[in-house]
Design a protein around this motif. Sequence first.
Motif, PDB file in Angstrom:
ATOM      1  N   GLU A  33      13.687  24.472   0.406  1.00 31.87           N
ATOM      2  CA  GLU A  33      14.806  24.840  -0.461  1.00 31.87           C
ATOM      3  C   GLU A  33      15.607  23.595  -0.850  1.00 31.87           C
ATOM      4  OE1 GLU A  33      18.666  27.883  -0.464  1.00 31.87           O
ATOM      5  OE2 GLU A  33      17.365  27.726   1.301  1.00 31.87           O
ATOM      6  N   GLY A  34      15.867  23.450  -2.146  1.00 30.02           N
ATOM      7  CA  GLY A  34      16.661  22.332  -2.635  1.00 30.02           C
ATOM      8  C   GLY A  34      15.876  21.060  -2.895  1.00 30.02           C
ATOM      9  N   LEU A  35      14.574  21.065  -2.646  1.00 33.51           N
ATOM     10  CA  LEU A  35      13.764  19.866  -2.853  1.00 33.51           C
ATOM     11  C   LEU A  35      12.857  20.070  -4.068  1.00 33.51           C
ATOM     12  CD1 LEU A  35      11.926  17.888  -0.049  1.00 33.51           C
ATOM     13  CD2 LEU A  35      10.895  18.214  -2.284  1.00 33.51           C
ATOM     14  N   ARG A  36      12.833  19.078  -4.944  1.00 32.51           N
ATOM     15  CA  ARG A  36      11.960  19.156  -6.103  1.00 32.51           C
ATOM     16  C   ARG A  36      11.454  17.762  -6.436  1.00 32.51           C
ATOM     17  NH1 ARG A  36      10.430  22.340 -10.256  1.00 32.51           N
ATOM     18  NH2 ARG A  36      10.041  21.371 -12.281  1.00 32.51           N
ATOM     19  N   TYR A  37      10.138  17.614  -6.489  1.00 32.78           N
ATOM     20  CA  TYR A  37       9.526  16.336  -6.845  1.00 32.78           C
ATOM     21  C   TYR A  37       9.105  16.346  -8.312  1.00 32.78           C
ATOM     22  CZ  TYR A  37       8.735  15.494  -1.798  1.00 32.78           C
ATOM     23  OH  TYR A  37       8.876  15.314  -0.453  1.00 32.78           O
ATOM     24  N   SER A  38       9.352  15.249  -9.002  1.00 32.72           N
ATOM     25  CA  SER A  38       8.694  15.036 -10.283  1.00 32.72           C
ATOM     26  C   SER A  38       7.281  14.534 -10.008  1.00 32.72           C
ATOM     27  CB  SER A  38       9.464  13.997 -11.111  1.00 32.72           C
ATOM     28  OG  SER A  38       9.362  12.719 -10.495  1.00 32.72           O
ATOM     29  N   VAL A  39       6.449  14.486 -11.023  1.00 32.87           N
ATOM     30  CA  VAL A  39       5.091  13.955 -10.839  1.00 32.87           C
ATOM     31  C   VAL A  39       5.171  12.495 -10.410  1.00 32.87           C
ATOM     32  CG1 VAL A  39       2.920  13.415 -11.993  1.00 32.87           C
ATOM     33  CG2 VAL A  39       4.052  15.607 -12.429  1.00 32.87           C
ATOM     34  N   ALA A  40       6.084  11.743 -11.001  1.00 39.80           N
ATOM     35  CA  ALA A  40       6.243  10.337 -10.611  1.00 39.80           C
ATOM     36  C   ALA A  40       6.669  10.222  -9.154  1.00 39.80           C
ATOM     37  CB  ALA A  40       7.262   9.660 -11.522  1.00 39.80           C
ATOM     38  N   ASP A  41       7.550  11.134  -8.709  1.00 40.30           N
ATOM     39  CA  ASP A  41       7.956  11.144  -7.300  1.00 40.30           C
ATOM     40  C   ASP A  41       6.743  11.368  -6.396  1.00 40.30           C
ATOM     41  OD1 ASP A  41      10.640  10.850  -7.959  1.00 40.30           O
ATOM     42  OD2 ASP A  41      11.058  13.003  -7.876  1.00 40.30           O
ATOM     43  N   LYS A  42       5.900  12.331  -6.775  1.00 45.01           N
ATOM     44  CA  LYS A  42       4.745  12.656  -5.941  1.00 45.01           C
ATOM     45  C   LYS A  42       3.773  11.478  -5.852  1.00 45.01           C
ATOM     46  CE  LYS A  42       3.120  16.821  -5.783  1.00 45.01           C
ATOM     47  NZ  LYS A  42       2.590  18.181  -6.021  1.00 45.01           N
ATOM     48  N   LEU A  43       3.596  10.785  -6.941  1.00 46.06           N
ATOM     49  CA  LEU A  43       2.725   9.602  -6.920  1.00 46.06           C
ATOM     50  C   LEU A  43       3.290   8.538  -5.981  1.00 46.06           C
ATOM     51  CD1 LEU A  43       1.955   9.420 -10.737  1.00 46.06           C
ATOM     52  CD2 LEU A  43       0.292   9.956  -8.948  1.00 46.06           C
ATOM     53  N   ALA A  44       4.623   8.351  -6.022  1.00 45.57           N
ATOM     54  CA  ALA A  44       5.256   7.350  -5.165  1.00 45.57           C
ATOM     55  C   ALA A  44       5.159   7.741  -3.693  1.00 45.57           C
ATOM     56  CB  ALA A  44       6.718   7.173  -5.568  1.00 45.57           C
ATOM     57  N   VAL A  45       5.367   9.018  -3.386  1.00 47.56           N
ATOM     58  CA  VAL A  45       5.252   9.478  -1.999  1.00 47.56           C
ATOM     59  C   VAL A  45       3.818   9.318  -1.506  1.00 47.56           C
ATOM     60  CG1 VAL A  45       5.359  11.512  -0.498  1.00 47.56           C
ATOM     61  CG2 VAL A  45       7.216  11.046  -2.115  1.00 47.56           C
ATOM     62  N   ALA A  46       2.856   9.658  -2.351  1.00 45.68           N
ATOM     63  CA  ALA A  46       1.448   9.527  -1.951  1.00 45.68           C
ATOM     64  C   ALA A  46       1.104   8.085  -1.610  1.00 45.68           C
ATOM     65  CB  ALA A  46       0.548  10.041  -3.075  1.00 45.68           C
ATOM     66  N   GLU A  47       1.614   7.147  -2.379  1.00 51.94           N
ATOM     67  CA  GLU A  47       1.345   5.734  -2.090  1.00 51.94           C
ATOM     68  C   GLU A  47       1.941   5.321  -0.743  1.00 51.94           C
ATOM     69  OE1 GLU A  47       2.822   3.852  -5.663  1.00 51.94           O
ATOM     70  OE2 GLU A  47       0.767   3.535  -6.362  1.00 51.94           O
ATOM     71  N   LEU A  48       3.142   5.814  -0.427  1.00 54.64           N
ATOM     72  CA  LEU A  48       3.760   5.497   0.861  1.00 54.64           C
ATOM     73  C   LEU A  48       2.965   6.082   2.021  1.00 54.64           C
ATOM     74  CD1 LEU A  48       7.517   6.066  -0.052  1.00 54.64           C
ATOM     75  CD2 LEU A  48       6.515   3.905   0.730  1.00 54.64           C
ATOM     76  N   LEU A  49       2.489   7.314   1.861  1.00 56.02           N
ATOM     77  CA  LEU A  49       1.712   7.946   2.929  1.00 56.02           C
ATOM     78  C   LEU A  49       0.392   7.218   3.156  1.00 56.02           C
ATOM     79  CD1 LEU A  49       2.433  11.645   1.968  1.00 56.02           C
ATOM     80  CD2 LEU A  49       3.249  10.468   4.022  1.00 56.02           C
ATOM     81  N   ASP A  50      -0.221   6.754   2.066  1.00 55.91           N
ATOM     82  CA  ASP A  50      -1.447   5.971   2.214  1.00 55.91           C
ATOM     83  C   ASP A  50      -1.149   4.651   2.907  1.00 55.91           C
ATOM     84  OD1 ASP A  50      -4.284   5.283   1.601  1.00 55.91           O
ATOM     85  OD2 ASP A  50      -3.325   3.759   0.337  1.00 55.91           O
ATOM     86  N   GLU A  51      -0.019   4.056   2.573  1.00 53.57           N
ATOM     87  CA  GLU A  51       0.385   2.805   3.217  1.00 53.57           C
ATOM     88  C   GLU A  51       0.567   3.016   4.719  1.00 53.57           C
ATOM     89  OE1 GLU A  51       4.083  -0.378   2.840  1.00 53.57           O
ATOM     90  OE2 GLU A  51       3.688   1.046   1.211  1.00 53.57           O
ATOM     91  N   LEU A  52       1.112   4.163   5.105  1.00 52.54           N
ATOM     92  CA  LEU A  52       1.261   4.478   6.522  1.00 52.54           C
ATOM     93  C   LEU A  52      -0.091   4.557   7.208  1.00 52.54           C
ATOM     94  CD1 LEU A  52       3.171   5.317   8.858  1.00 52.54           C
ATOM     95  CD2 LEU A  52       2.883   7.683   8.087  1.00 52.54           C
ATOM     96  N   GLY A  53      -1.082   5.116   6.512  1.00 51.33           N
ATOM     97  CA  GLY A  53      -2.428   5.172   7.065  1.00 51.33           C
ATOM     98  C   GLY A  53      -2.893   6.549   7.469  1.00 51.33           C
ATOM     99  N   VAL A  54      -2.313   7.620   6.882  1.00 51.07           N
ATOM    100  CA  VAL A  54      -2.812   8.965   7.190  1.00 51.07           C
ATOM    101  C   VAL A  54      -4.202   9.131   6.587  1.00 51.07           C
ATOM    102  CG1 VAL A  54      -0.464   9.888   7.258  1.00 51.07           C
ATOM    103  CG2 VAL A  54      -1.803  10.064   5.152  1.00 51.07           C
ATOM    104  N   ASP A  55      -4.942  10.102   7.100  1.00 54.05           N
ATOM    105  CA  ASP A  55      -6.330  10.294   6.656  1.00 54.05           C
ATOM    106  C   ASP A  55      -6.430  11.126   5.380  1.00 54.05           C
ATOM    107  OD1 ASP A  55      -7.599   9.009   8.978  1.00 54.05           O
ATOM    108  OD2 ASP A  55      -6.705  10.672  10.087  1.00 54.05           O
ATOM    109  N   TYR A  56      -5.576  12.137   5.255  1.00 53.62           N
ATOM    110  CA  TYR A  56      -5.650  13.057   4.113  1.00 53.62           C
ATOM    111  C   TYR A  56      -4.248  13.313   3.570  1.00 53.62           C
ATOM    112  CZ  TYR A  56     -10.351  14.001   5.858  1.00 53.62           C
ATOM    113  OH  TYR A  56     -11.649  13.857   6.283  1.00 53.62           O
ATOM    114  N   ILE A  57      -4.148  13.381   2.246  1.00 58.52           N
ATOM    115  CA  ILE A  57      -2.882  13.683   1.580  1.00 58.52           C
ATOM    116  C   ILE A  57      -3.111  14.865   0.653  1.00 58.52           C
ATOM    117  CG2 ILE A  57      -1.096  12.855  -0.003  1.00 58.52           C
ATOM    118  CD1 ILE A  57      -1.785   9.999   0.956  1.00 58.52           C
ATOM    119  N   GLU A  58      -2.492  15.989   0.986  1.00 61.43           N
ATOM    120  CA  GLU A  58      -2.633  17.200   0.177  1.00 61.43           C
ATOM    121  C   GLU A  58      -1.635  17.122  -0.977  1.00 61.43           C
ATOM    122  OE1 GLU A  58      -3.713  21.554   1.581  1.00 61.43           O
ATOM    123  OE2 GLU A  58      -1.606  21.101   1.964  1.00 61.43           O
ATOM    124  N   GLY A  59      -2.141  17.059  -2.205  1.00 61.08           N
ATOM    125  CA  GLY A  59      -1.293  16.785  -3.354  1.00 61.08           C
ATOM    126  C   GLY A  59      -0.692  17.997  -4.023  1.00 61.08           C
ATOM    127  N   GLY A  60      -1.196  19.193  -3.750  1.00 64.95           N
ATOM    128  CA  GLY A  60      -0.669  20.381  -4.407  1.00 64.95           C
ATOM    129  C   GLY A  60      -1.778  21.335  -4.795  1.00 64.95           C
TER     130      GLY A  60
END
Length: 548
Positions: A33-60
């Motif tokens: 509730e109260g959270l909304r990502y733009s497509v650009a936001d989602k791309l930026a978050v995905a890059e950070l998660l990959d930088e962290l080193g997780v194995d899988y990123i569920e995009g939607g």
Amino acid sequence: MTQPDPQTGSEPANSGGDFHVFDTTLRDGAQMEGLRYSVADKLAVAELLDELGVDYIEGGWPGAIPSDTEFFARAAEELNFKHAKLVAFGMTRRAGSSADADPGFQALLDSRAPVLCLVAKSDMRHVEQALKTTPEENLAMIADSVRTGREHDRQVFIDCEHFFDGFRHDPEYATLVVRTALEAGAEAVVLCDTNGGSIPSDITAVVTSLRTRLEAVLPRERVRLGMHAQNDTGCAVANTLAAVQAGVMHVQGTANGYGERPGNANLFSVIANLETKLGRKVLPDGGLEQLTRISHAIAEIANMIPDEHAPYTGHAAFAHKAGIHASAIKADPALYNHVDPAVVGNDMRILVTEMAGRASVELKGRELGIDLSGDKDVLDRITKRVKELESKGWSFEAADASFELLVRDEVEGGLPRPFKLDTYRVIVDHDPSAVTVAEATVRLDVDGERVIATAQGNGPVNALDAALRSALAARHPRLAELTLSDFKVRILAGSKGTDAVTRVLVSMSDGEAEWTTVGVAPNLIEASWNALADGLAYGLNRRKPSKS
């Protein structure tokens, strides 16, 4: 490499396979509730998660949500992951159809994601009442969807919705759902505590029973299970760890625990516990020490205030307030820190309050680069002043800059003050057209010269700030770099109505650092002035790091 469980000394179940860290911040976390990502936001978050080193990123969910469809289209062109694989989420094919002919399933394939995560019903009641189909057709839907995904060269995970409720209601059918998915070629079957109603003992019992049932009919290495926990009981992280200790090899969660209702398992807490408590290295080298930075960066993108009290990554995660704690930490920080804060990219902080003893003040001074260990009288004086001021409403744990000014007053005679106040006056006019204007005049001693300045603002404090800056600008051009980033007012407990004692916290920044000062007075304007004047004095004395 999987390591032995330090609590049992034995190899964990399924230790021959790879362990998966699966992030669902952009799908399940986006339901908060109260959270909304733009497509650009989602791309930026995905890059950070990959930088962290997780194995899988569920995009939607491509095909169901237009912005998710756009995300996957852009991700295919713009993202170049170093560690992670992108996952498209969706449903198994519809009843009475085939996966190849199902539009929703085709949208998953069209997303070009190399991995699919398909939600399936594992509770007989949901099969009959929500899907309105037969138990046999539900199994066929799962098997057909997994096989079709594999035929299109996709890895496939199955999320078994409401698994723990379903297993308690009908363990035979819930087990058959998992077996069907594994035999069809699912990479892993994820057991979802969808309504978040379980506690760790529930998880341990169900996972253990399920593994026993499956290993009686399948090769042990094929029994690959995962865990997806919601946090409705406040046990999501504990439930995930219990599942790992019971044999699951795949964990799902979200950054900072974002998600629907109370949220999901905080994946950052899960990762930190897996690595530091259970001895499982689940991130690439250097990943764990990025945890705090990435947690805060994702919060900023999500436009959420970082949780100061979050385990491992919160600003207060390694903050110590009680004097007895500080005494022990002075001897050895490990006596009160369950791990070295640097392991997760965080820092230990000593909070100076009326609870503080000499050890707290000495350690806080050391944190600020001031050695107080050599002069017991100075240390006693500072400790006494802190306790006295805190008892009157000052809050040094929230105002490090004010504490540093206090200490330097005692140790060094104080920082050079750019001005000395003679008088100030504030006038607030409200005219018949409902326009309110505040005007402030300050009279200062600046380097032995009297300076008078007047300025207007949208309120009395803003007007004072503007007048003060106007008076000092010619001699202190650095003032232009100092910005007011936050202003908090609190009526202190025990105070009465409009005659109350007020505490003001002012936060300022010069673009490279932020500091907070505190002012306390019966008069709101006086409290604000004290905090404001100290904040500017501190900022003008702060040495900015060299850019060379």
